[in-house]
Design a protein around this motif. Structure first.
Motif, mmCIF file in Angstrom:
data_model
loop_
_atom_site.group_PDB
_atom_site.id
_atom_site.type_symbol
_atom_site.label_atom_id
_atom_site.label_comp_id
_atom_site.label_asym_id
_atom_site.label_seq_id
_atom_site.Cartn_x
_atom_site.Cartn_y
_atom_site.Cartn_z
ATOM 1 N N PRO A 197 0.840 -1.206 0.000
ATOM 2 C CA PRO A 197 0.000 0.000 0.000
ATOM 3 C C PRO A 197 0.872 1.251 0.000
ATOM 4 O O PRO A 197 1.986 1.242 0.521
ATOM 5 C CB PRO A 197 -0.790 -0.108 1.312
ATOM 6 C CG PRO A 197 -0.619 -1.504 1.786
ATOM 7 C CD PRO A 197 0.619 -2.058 1.159
ATOM 8 N N MET A 198 0.369 2.314 -0.577
ATOM 9 C CA MET A 198 1.138 3.563 -0.681
ATOM 10 C C MET A 198 0.956 4.447 0.547
ATOM 11 O O MET A 198 1.892 5.064 1.038
ATOM 12 C CB MET A 198 0.674 4.320 -1.940
ATOM 13 C CG MET A 198 1.318 5.659 -2.168
ATOM 14 S SD MET A 198 3.099 5.563 -2.465
ATOM 15 C CE MET A 198 3.204 4.573 -3.931
ATOM 16 N N THR A 254 0.121 14.417 -0.263
ATOM 17 C CA THR A 254 -0.767 13.573 -1.074
ATOM 18 C C THR A 254 0.086 12.572 -1.854
ATOM 19 O O THR A 254 1.039 12.961 -2.538
ATOM 20 C CB THR A 254 -1.600 14.448 -2.036
ATOM 21 O OG1 THR A 254 -2.371 15.343 -1.240
ATOM 22 C CG2 THR A 254 -2.515 13.605 -2.914
ATOM 23 N N ARG A 255 -0.254 11.307 -1.743
ATOM 24 C CA ARG A 255 0.495 10.270 -2.463
ATOM 25 C C ARG A 255 -0.419 9.433 -3.350
ATOM 26 O O ARG A 255 0.016 8.529 -4.038
ATOM 27 C CB ARG A 255 1.209 9.333 -1.461
ATOM 28 C CG ARG A 255 2.344 10.007 -0.736
ATOM 29 C CD ARG A 255 3.506 10.336 -1.692
ATOM 30 N NE ARG A 255 4.543 11.128 -1.068
ATOM 31 C CZ ARG A 255 4.586 12.459 -1.051
ATOM 32 N NH1 ARG A 255 3.625 13.169 -1.634
ATOM 33 N NH2 ARG A 255 5.567 13.106 -0.473
ATOM 34 N N ARG A 256 -1.717 9.708 -3.254
ATOM 35 C CA ARG A 256 -2.687 8.998 -4.110
ATOM 36 C C ARG A 256 -3.529 10.069 -4.790
ATOM 37 O O ARG A 256 -4.244 10.811 -4.123
ATOM 38 C CB ARG A 256 -3.545 8.058 -3.260
ATOM 39 C CG ARG A 256 -2.688 6.945 -2.627
ATOM 40 C CD ARG A 256 -3.440 6.146 -1.593
ATOM 41 N NE ARG A 256 -3.714 6.890 -0.397
ATOM 42 C CZ ARG A 256 -4.837 6.802 0.304
ATOM 43 N NH1 ARG A 256 -5.799 5.988 -0.087
ATOM 44 N NH2 ARG A 256 -5.003 7.514 1.398
ATOM 45 N N LEU A 266 0.782 6.755 -6.195
ATOM 46 C CA LEU A 266 -0.184 6.064 -7.032
ATOM 47 C C LEU A 266 -1.046 7.119 -7.719
ATOM 48 O O LEU A 266 -1.412 8.117 -7.096
ATOM 49 C CB LEU A 266 -1.117 5.175 -6.197
ATOM 50 C CG LEU A 266 -0.510 3.956 -5.515
ATOM 51 C CD1 LEU A 266 -1.604 3.185 -4.765
ATOM 52 C CD2 LEU A 266 0.150 3.029 -6.533
ATOM 53 N N MET A 267 -1.368 6.870 -8.979
ATOM 54 C CA MET A 267 -2.250 7.797 -9.686
ATOM 55 C C MET A 267 -3.274 7.029 -10.494
ATOM 56 O O MET A 267 -3.083 5.847 -10.807
ATOM 57 C CB MET A 267 -1.455 8.688 -10.647
ATOM 58 C CG MET A 267 -0.500 9.631 -9.946
ATOM 59 S SD MET A 267 0.191 10.863 -11.066
ATOM 60 C CE MET A 267 -1.149 12.038 -11.183
ATOM 61 N N LEU A 307 -9.034 0.825 -4.796
ATOM 62 C CA LEU A 307 -7.898 0.090 -5.376
ATOM 63 C C LEU A 307 -6.572 0.827 -5.209
ATOM 64 O O LEU A 307 -5.541 0.423 -5.739
ATOM 65 C CB LEU A 307 -8.154 -0.163 -6.859
ATOM 66 C CG LEU A 307 -9.254 -1.172 -7.173
ATOM 67 C CD1 LEU A 307 -9.543 -1.221 -8.672
ATOM 68 C CD2 LEU A 307 -8.864 -2.564 -6.674
ATOM 69 N N MET A 308 -6.612 1.961 -4.470
ATOM 70 C CA MET A 308 -5.390 2.758 -4.292
ATOM 71 C C MET A 308 -5.125 2.940 -2.792
ATOM 72 O O MET A 308 -5.188 4.057 -2.274
ATOM 73 C CB MET A 308 -5.561 4.124 -4.971
ATOM 74 C CG MET A 308 -5.793 4.022 -6.472
ATOM 75 S SD MET A 308 -6.314 5.584 -7.244
ATOM 76 C CE MET A 308 -4.816 6.552 -7.174
ATOM 77 N N PRO A 309 -4.834 1.823 -2.071
ATOM 78 C CA PRO A 309 -4.677 1.938 -0.616
ATOM 79 C C PRO A 309 -3.413 2.707 -0.219
ATOM 80 O O PRO A 309 -2.479 2.766 -0.973
ATOM 81 C CB PRO A 309 -4.598 0.487 -0.157
ATOM 82 C CG PRO A 309 -4.108 -0.277 -1.336
ATOM 83 C CD PRO A 309 -4.628 0.443 -2.543
#
Ligand SMILES: Nc1ncnc2c1ncn2[C@@H]1O[C@H](COP(=O)(O)OP(=O)(O)OP(=O)(O)O)[C@@H](O)[C@H]1O
Ligand SMILES: O=C(O)[C@@H](O)C(=O)CO
Length: 426
Positions: A253-254, A357-359, A404-405, A424-426
């Motif tokens: 996970p991100m 912010t990472r997602r 993640l993008m 889907l972007m944990p």
């Protein structure tokens, strides 16, 4: 190991759409942002999608950047180059689908280019040369109100003929339905009639399998993800690529904050924003104010976002309904408004990433291009599919921020797309 398939996409969401399709078909696929600046490790990679931001720039610039990408892809061993265009054929009479296809055709001495934007998984079908978006012809679909390239003609033979000096033929559905030999014969016939390109009908994926098998025999093709599906299947069928399992890779996970930025004014994105408004905080930017005082509005948006980021995903949108978009198009500076809004959203993205912010989900192809460029990301690996045409993307580590993008094409995804993506972007 050399590359089996080289692709040049005319925008970044389109690139991730295609990369998703190729990966789901079993090709080990990487998406690069522009041409890699340094030597690029392609070991174990079957397909590279070079994402350009060339859909809405002057045709000569689009030709130059596409040619450079084709030269690089061929140098990596790509035997076939797919020019990925939008499944709604986004272009104007000035290009860029015709001029880029012309240039790629000339530089590879390819006598005939198969052209089809069909992508049945997202409702794009072509019948007798006419493009349908689900049940309506292109010119009656929301694409008629597109801020940059309103589409007013569903007949792609006509649309493409206005963009190229070569003849544009038609391969009707009954020929494709008859199989590869019939398709090859028809392409030879239209070539003998003086055409260098042909719009090829397709309604179901089985048509794209036929088209892919035939298109692979030429050096170049032009199309959307559906054609990618056909080419990928043909590469596997012919034994040139060993099918990979797209679900085999699991990722850690991100974490970090999550945010959504929307610059698309498409009907689908507008509905998705409305749904998200019932799930999390939404800031709707005023385009007029954004254009009058971009810096001030960016600062205000970030001041709104920062204290909220820790509480969960938030959304910032410049997106507006067709009447507001049309009003903006009447301004004397209409030619540059889209670009200015994209740059403002890119600046907001940069501030959001600086705030942890990472997602990040971005809606709109041009908008995604501006955001990804601003963040300095050089490429992506392809993760799970969120909706047809939209995968989770993991920025290639060591280049740009680790994140993640999801880059969502304006018209893609169901109404709950943003929540589907965040899951889907944990
Ligand atoms: N309120 C607005 N009024 C007019 N134009 C806007 C507004 N908000 C955004 N735009 C511009 O509209 C354009 C939208 O293009 P973008 O490619 O981002 O979305 P899209 O065309 O719906 O997506 P895709 O290309 O993936 O189908 C951008 O140039 C964006 O800056
Ligand atoms: O093909 C499509 O519709 C998308 O991948 C796209 O290119 C939108 O920008």
């Amino acid at each position: 190991m050399t590359l089996a398939l080289g692709c040049i996409a005319d925008d970044y969401t389109g690139a991730s759409d295609l990369a998703n399709t190729l990966a789901r078909q079993g090709l080990r696929t990487v998406q690069t942002i522009g041409l890699p600046a340094t030597a690029f490790d392609l070991s174990g990679v079957d397909a590279v999608v070079v994402a350009l931001k060339s859909r809405s720039i002057p045709a000569a610039d689009a030709v130059a950047s596409s040619q450079a990408a084709a030269i690089w892809l061929r140098a990596q061993g790509a035997g076939h180059v797919l020019f990925k265009i939008c499944s709604t054929f986004d272009s104007t009479d000035a290009g860029n689908i015709g001029p880029v296809t012309d240039a790629l055709r000339a530089s590879s001495a390819c006598p005939m280019v198969v052209v089809t934007p069909a992508f049945p998984a997202t409702g794009r079908t072509v019948f007798q040369g006419n493009l349908f978006v689900w049940s309506v012809p292109l010119d009656e679909s929301p694409l008629k109100d597109h801020p940059l390239n309103p589409m007013h003609d569903a007949n792609l033979v006509r649309v493409l003929s206005r963009q190229t000096a070569t003849g544009v033929g038609l391969v009707p559905l009954q020929v494709v339905e008859a199989g590869v030999d019939a398709l090859r014969a028809r392409l030879a016939q239209v070539q003998a009639e003086g055409c260098g390109m042909a719009i090829v009908d397709a309604v179901f994926d089985r048509h794209l399998l036929t088209i892919g098998a035939v298109a692979l025999g030429y050096a170049v093709s032009t199309g959307a993800s559906g054609l990618g599906l056909g080419l990928a299947a043909a590469l596997i069928e012919s034994g040139r690529v060993t099918k990979a399992d797209p679900a085999a890779e699991t990722e850690a996970p991100m974490g970090g904050h999550a945010a959504i930025l929307a610059g698309s004014c498409s009907a689908a994105t507008l509905a998705q924003i409305d749904v998200f408004a019932g799930q999390g905080p939404v800031l709707r930017l005023d385009a007029e104010r954004l254009l009058a005082d971009s810096e001030g509005q960016v600062a205000e948006a970030l001041a709104w976002a920062r204290p909220r980021l820790g509480a969960g995903p938030l959304l910032i949108a410049s997106s507006a309904a067709p009447d507001q978009v049309a009003a903006l198009r009447g301004r004397p500076d209409a030619g540059s408004t889209g670009h200015k809004i994209e740059q403002a959203l890119a600046a907001i993205a940069e501030g959001l990433v600086q705030a942890g912010t990472r997602r990040l989900i971005v809606a709109g192809g041009e908008t995604s291009g501006a955001v990804v460029d601003r963040l300095g990301i050089s490429g992506f690996r392809i993760g799970p599919e969120i909706a047809a045409g939209v995968p989770v993307l993991r920025a290639l580590s060591g280049q740009g921020p680790d994140m993640l993008m999801a880059l969502k094409s304006g018209n893609f995804g169901g109404t709950d797309f943003f929540r589907d993506a965040l899951k889907l972007m944990p």
